[in-house]
Each structure stands twice: as structure tokens, then as C-alpha cells.
Design an enzyme around this catalytic site. Structure first.
Site, PDB file in Angstrom:
ATOM      1  N   ARG A 186      16.295 -31.626  23.620  1.00 24.65           N
ATOM      2  CA  ARG A 186      17.349 -31.008  23.098  1.00 24.65           C
ATOM      3  C   ARG A 186      18.744 -31.593  24.100  1.00 24.65           C
ATOM      4  NH1 ARG A 186      19.763 -25.228  23.480  1.00 24.65           N
ATOM      5  NH2 ARG A 186      21.600 -25.480  22.179  1.00 24.65           N
ATOM      6  N   HIS A 244      28.301 -27.331  23.331  1.00 22.60           N
ATOM      7  CA  HIS A 244      27.705 -26.384  24.172  1.00 22.60           C
ATOM      8  C   HIS A 244      28.524 -26.118  25.289  1.00 22.60           C
ATOM      9  CE1 HIS A 244      23.400 -25.330  25.883  1.00 22.60           C
ATOM     10  NE2 HIS A 244      24.400 -24.839  26.693  1.00 22.60           N
ATOM     11  N   GLU A 263      25.306 -20.984  21.232  1.00 23.50           N
ATOM     12  CA  GLU A 263      25.332 -19.429  21.501  1.00 23.50           C
ATOM     13  C   GLU A 263      26.681 -19.012  21.734  1.00 23.50           C
ATOM     14  OE1 GLU A 263      24.241 -19.208  26.341  1.00 23.50           O
ATOM     15  OE2 GLU A 263      22.567 -19.198  24.785  1.00 23.50           O
ATOM     16  N   ASN A 304      18.070 -18.754  21.799  1.00 28.18           N
ATOM     17  CA  ASN A 304      17.930 -19.002  23.060  1.00 28.18           C
ATOM     18  C   ASN A 304      17.452 -17.413  23.513  1.00 28.18           C
ATOM     19  OD1 ASN A 304      19.059 -21.384  23.019  1.00 28.18           O
ATOM     20  ND2 ASN A 304      20.837 -20.855  23.843  1.00 28.18           N
ATOM     21  N   TYR A 306      15.887 -14.903  26.969  1.00 27.64           N
ATOM     22  CA  TYR A 306      15.364 -14.804  28.314  1.00 27.64           C
ATOM     23  C   TYR A 306      14.854 -13.504  28.700  1.00 27.64           C
ATOM     24  CZ  TYR A 306      17.645 -19.374  28.872  1.00 27.64           C
ATOM     25  OH  TYR A 306      17.811 -20.770  28.956  1.00 27.64           O
ATOM     26  N   GLU A 323      15.912 -22.373  23.785  1.00 22.49           N
ATOM     27  CA  GLU A 323      15.913 -22.224  25.066  1.00 22.49           C
ATOM     28  C   GLU A 323      15.103 -21.190  25.608  1.00 22.49           C
ATOM     29  OE1 GLU A 323      19.665 -21.990  27.343  1.00 22.49           O
ATOM     30  OE2 GLU A 323      20.659 -23.440  25.910  1.00 22.49           O
TER      31      GLU A 323
END
Length: 518
Positions: free
Chosen positions: A112, A157, A203, A344, A346, A419
Site C-alpha cells: 500500500r 494521504h 482517514e 486503520n 491501533y 494499517e
């Protein structure tokens, strides 16, 4: 002789990929479901992720124009932890063949990356196409494909030509929609014959919170008490910027689906940042606050692009501050339904209600954030393992819950994990050896991949997983002090050195590939 050997290698690799693809086509649907702890669907993508500004470097090289991050890091170096910038980054612009060799050794089948808007269109619509930029991405794409690695391309991005900020304040203007569609059309035209996985924006929810609500990212627009900026309005501008981003996405999807998709046979989606929000208590108020937190974060973007309308929690709370879609725009949103969503992910947080209860000020506690305070502790209990990175808490269960939530809310739409990764915050006393022996990253990835498999067994339609990130890189406000890479990058020589996590990920992919066919 060397050229012939390379030719034979490429032909053999292409033959292998065809055989794998053919076996995938002949798999029954029941075989394409996780049946045990070691299996993944036949066409599952294992990859690594990157972005243009964080990786490419090559500042103003071969016709590239200035972008928003170029200006921000040069004019306000003190806002970056190590006062650095992406002028050189990890120099992937000149070293992409070396990095593709690293990908090959890892065994990933997809990579990516994003397009540098200002490298292709230095001044947006207000200048000519930079064909040196087109040539660079063609070479990158062709080199990936020659190694059997599928390009997974994000159109934007976080970085965009500074010209667009100077002319009309970028995402605060509907003009940005036209510029984004212009970029998308050029990329589909020049790269779409080989790129089969597209995402429009990376995002936008998180980007807009940081750029137009808190003002820590360029163009640094905000107002008190949300941030200390010289311009902006945190109570209105984030919603205007998001509105334009959503409509820009829909227009790009429409262009792709009506003009290119039938012939190019690719798919297109969007990437959102997600976090799991766990109610801090079983009270109705806290449960509703957790849902508001989702509404004001990932659902803020996903509800309009999938359902054609904003979440009801945002509508009820914000009223006239939330822009409205016209009838025609609603129709266009529904017609331009994306093929998948990129996730994404985390971290997780506890959420405390601030609408019906009094609570402390903090992240999420305001009206424009949904009156849902984010906390990392409930008394003496933390939301997973806390880390040196203030926003990252290790909580794989939250990842599984997030995927199940998205599956239910968006009717089992296909998803890619675009991600996921663990950040080492480098301290003055941190040694290179400590960075290379990254056992914590291995524990993180192992736990989150286990959670992913559990969510898939629950029914989540996940098609791929991309580790953030292939290399240590420029991590925005943290500069080069926050390291997410599977490969260590020396800040002076830019030498790439595999960490323990690179070997672990290589073995993990190899084991799961074998489990498909043996």
C-alpha cells in the site's frame, strides 16, 4: 546472462501466481472461510503500508511542487518533535527497487502506497501535469508487479499542493472536490490498467480533527479552547472540511465506476481511522456516549459514503452546524457506493458520558466531539496495556469488537485492514539494538492478527491486512522519533536493517500461505 536469469525468474513467479490464483478460483465458498486458527481465505492480501510524504523524499525533485507538509515543516520546525521534515524521508523515490527486494524477502503479496498529489500535479488544476511524476509511479507499479506484489494505491494521504491552500483554503472550499476529481481521473487513466485496488482518501476523519479542530496539522486552523491557532473555527470548519472530503470521495468513485471500472476491473474504497470505544460503565448514559464517540469519529465519514446521511447522533447534537447534503448529493452518494472500506486501527479507549453527567475536560468531552470523554483508565484498570505513545493502548479485544461492529453496521461490506502496527517511541537512551529486538511489536501484531481471525470467524468480511509500516519513517509530529517499521532505517545512511518483527512477519505469512494449499 544476468538479464536472462531475471527474465526466467519473472516468468516462473508469474506462473506461480497464476497457479495460486487458479487454485483460489476453484476453492468452494465453504473453503474460503476461516476453518481453523491457521487459515486465511485464498485471495487474502498480506502487505505492508506506506505514504508518499512519509517515504518518498525527493523534495522538489523532477518537477514536484510544494505541498502543505513541505510548507508546514519548513515554516514551523518547532512543531515537529525532532524539528525534522520529509525532504529526504526514507528516500524511497530513489530506493524503491531496494525496498521492493525487502518486500519480496518478507513474502508480502501487496504494497500500500499513496500518490504524492504535488508530484503529479504541482499546482493542482492550475498547472500542467508533471510527467516525471507519472513516470515514477509507472516504474514503481511495474516493479511491484514483476515481483508478484499487487499495488494498493491511495490517491491522497494527508498531503496536497500548497497552491490549493493558497487559492481557496483547500478542504474548506467545494473547489477542492473538483481538484480531487481531476487528480483521480489522471491516476485512473495512467495507472488503472495495472492497479486493481484503489482508495480515495486516507482517514479524513483523523486528518480533519487534527488540521481543523485541534489545529496541530496543517493548515493549523482552530479556535479556543480546542487549540491555539491564529485562524479558524473549531466548531464549524471541521464539518465543512469533512463535507467536502465526503463529496470529493463520492465524485471520484463515480468517475471510476462509470468511466474505468468495467474495463480495468478494479475496486475502490476509502480509508478511515477507527478506535474501539468501550463504555466506562454499564449505565445507559455511558453506553450511548460510546456510540456517540463512534458517530463523531469513523461513522462521521462512513455513514454518508455508505448510507448517504450523517449519523443521527451528529444531526441531533450539532443541528445547523452540520452541513446538509442536497437531494442530488444524496442520490450521488447512494449511486457511488464503494466496493470496500479500508480500516486503520491501533488502539482503544474507555468512554465516559459528558452530555448527561458532569465530567472533566479532555479529549472528546466537548459538543463538537460528541460529549464523550476518552480515557485510558477506569480507576486502576487500564484499557489494555498502556505504552510510551500516549494514544496507543494495546487492546486486541477492541480490534475484534470494532470489526464486528463495522460488520453489523455496514451489512458485512468487504474490509481491508489498511494499517495496524506498534510504535516504538525512541528516547535519548534507546539503542539501535533495542530497536532491532522489537519483541513488543511482535506481541502486538500477533495479538491483533489473532483478534482479526476471531472477527473473521464471527463473520467479518476482511480481505487483507497491511502492517504499518514497512520501514521506519517520518511520523508526522513525532518526526523520526516514533518508529513503526519492520525495518530499521539509519537516520544518516538510510540503511535498512530487518528487525525481529520482519522475520516474524515473514514466517507468519509463509505459514499461512502454506496452510492454504497443503
Amino acid at each position: 546472462m544476468e538479464t536472462f536469469a531475471i527474465f526466467v525468474f519473472i516468468i516462473s513467479l508469474q506462473s506461480l501466481m497464476f497457479n495460486v490464483y487458479s487454485s483460489c478460483l476453484h476453492q468452494s465458498s465453504s473453503e474460503n472461510i476461516l476453518e481453523d486458527s491457521s487459515s486465511f481465505p485464498c485471495d487474502f492480501l498480506f502487505g505492508a503500508a506506506s505514504s508518499a510524504y512519509q517515504y518518498e523524499g525527493a523534495f522538489l525533485t523532477e518537477g514536484k511542487g510544494l505541498n502543505n507538509w513541505d510548507i508546514f515543516t519548513h515554516e514551523y520546525p518547532g512543531k515537529i518533535r525532532d524539528e525534522n521534515n520529509g525532504d529526504m524521508a526514507v528516500d524511497q523515490y530513489h530506493r524503491f527497487m531496494e525496498d521492493i527486494q525487502l518486500m519480496t524477502s518478507l513474502g508480502v503479496n501487496s504494497y500500500r502506497f499513496s500518490i504524492s498529489w504535488s508530484r503529479v500535479l504541482p499546482r493542482g488544476r492550475f498547472g500542467s501535469i508533471n510527467y516525471s511524476g507519472i513516470t515514477y509511479y509507472n516504474r514503481l507499479i511495474d516493479a511491484l508487479l514483476s515481483r508478484g506484489i499487487k499495488p494498493f494505491v491511495t490517491l491522497n494521504h494527508l498531503d496536497y499542493p500548497q497552491e490549493l491552500e493558497n487559492r481557496f483554503q483547500s478542504w474548506l472550499s467545494p473547489e477542492m472536490q473538483n481538484d480531487f476529481v481531476y487528480l483521480a481521473n489522471i491516476c485512473f487513466k495512467h495507472f488503472g490498467d495495472r492497479v486493481k485496488h484503489w482508495t480515495t482518501l486516507n482517514e479524513p476523519n483523523q486528518q480533519i480533527i487534527l488540521s481543523h479542530l485541534k489545529g496541530t496539522f496543517p493548515p493549523s486552523r482552530c479556535s479556543l479552547p480546542y487549540g491555539n491557532c491564529s485562524q479558524g473555527n473549531s466548531e464549524t470548519e471541521p464539518f465543512i472540511a469533512a463535507h467536502n472530503a465526503i463529496l470529493a470521495h463520492a465524485k471520484a468513485v463515480h468517475i471510476y465506476q462509470t468511466k474505468y471500472q468495467e474495463e480495468q476491473k478494479g475496486i475502490i474504497g476509502i480509508v478511515v481511522q477507527t478506535s474501539w470505544f468501550e463504555p466506562i460503565s454499564d449505565s445507559i448514559a455511558d453506553i450511548e456516549a460510546a456510540e456517540r464517540a463512534q458517530a463523531f469519529y469513523s461513522n462521521w465519514i462512513l455513514d454518508p459514503v455508505i448510507h448517504g446521511k450523517y449519523p443521527k447522533e451528529m444531526v441531533n447534537l450539532l443541528g445547523s452546524a452540520l452541513p446538509r447534503f442536497s437531494r442530488k448529493e444524496v442520490e450521488n452518494l447512494k449511486k457511488s457506493r464503494l466496493d470496500f472500506i479500508g480500516i486503520n486501527h491501533y488502539t482503544s479507549y474507555f468512554i465516559q458520558d459528558c452530555l448527561f453527567s458532569s465530567c472533566n475536560t479532555g479529549d472528546g468531552a466537548s459538543k463538537v466531539e460528541g460529549f464523550a470523554l476518552k480515557l485510558n483508565r477506569k480507576g486502576n484498570v487500564s484499557i489494555g496495556e498502556l505504552t510510551d505513545v500516549p494514544w496507543q493502548h494495546i487492546h486486541p479485544q477492541g480490534f475484534q469488537k470494532m470489526l464486528n461492529y463495522l460488520t453489523d453496521r455496514y451489512h458485512n461490506i468487504p474490509m481491508f485492514i489498511t494499517e495496524n502496527g506498534f510504535g516504538d517511541l525512541q528516547k535519548p537512551e534507546t539503542t539501535v539494538n533495542e530497536l532491532l529486538n522489537d519483541t513488543k511489536r511482535i506481541q502486538y501484531m500477533s495479538g491483533y492478527l489473532d483478534a482479526l481471525k476471531s472477527a473473521m470467524r464471527d463473520g467479518a468480511n476482511v480481505k487483507g491486512y497491511f502492517a504499518w509500516s514497512l520501514l521506519d519513517n517520518f511520523e508526522w509530529l513525532y518526526g523520526y522519533k516514533l518508529r513503526f517499521g519492520l525495518y530499521h532505517v539509519d537516520p544518516i545512511t538510510l540503511k535498512r536493517t530487518p528487525k525481529l518483527s520482519a522475520s516474524w512477519y515473514q514466517n507468519y505469512i509463509g505459514e499461512h500461505l502454506r496452510s492454504r494449499y497443503h
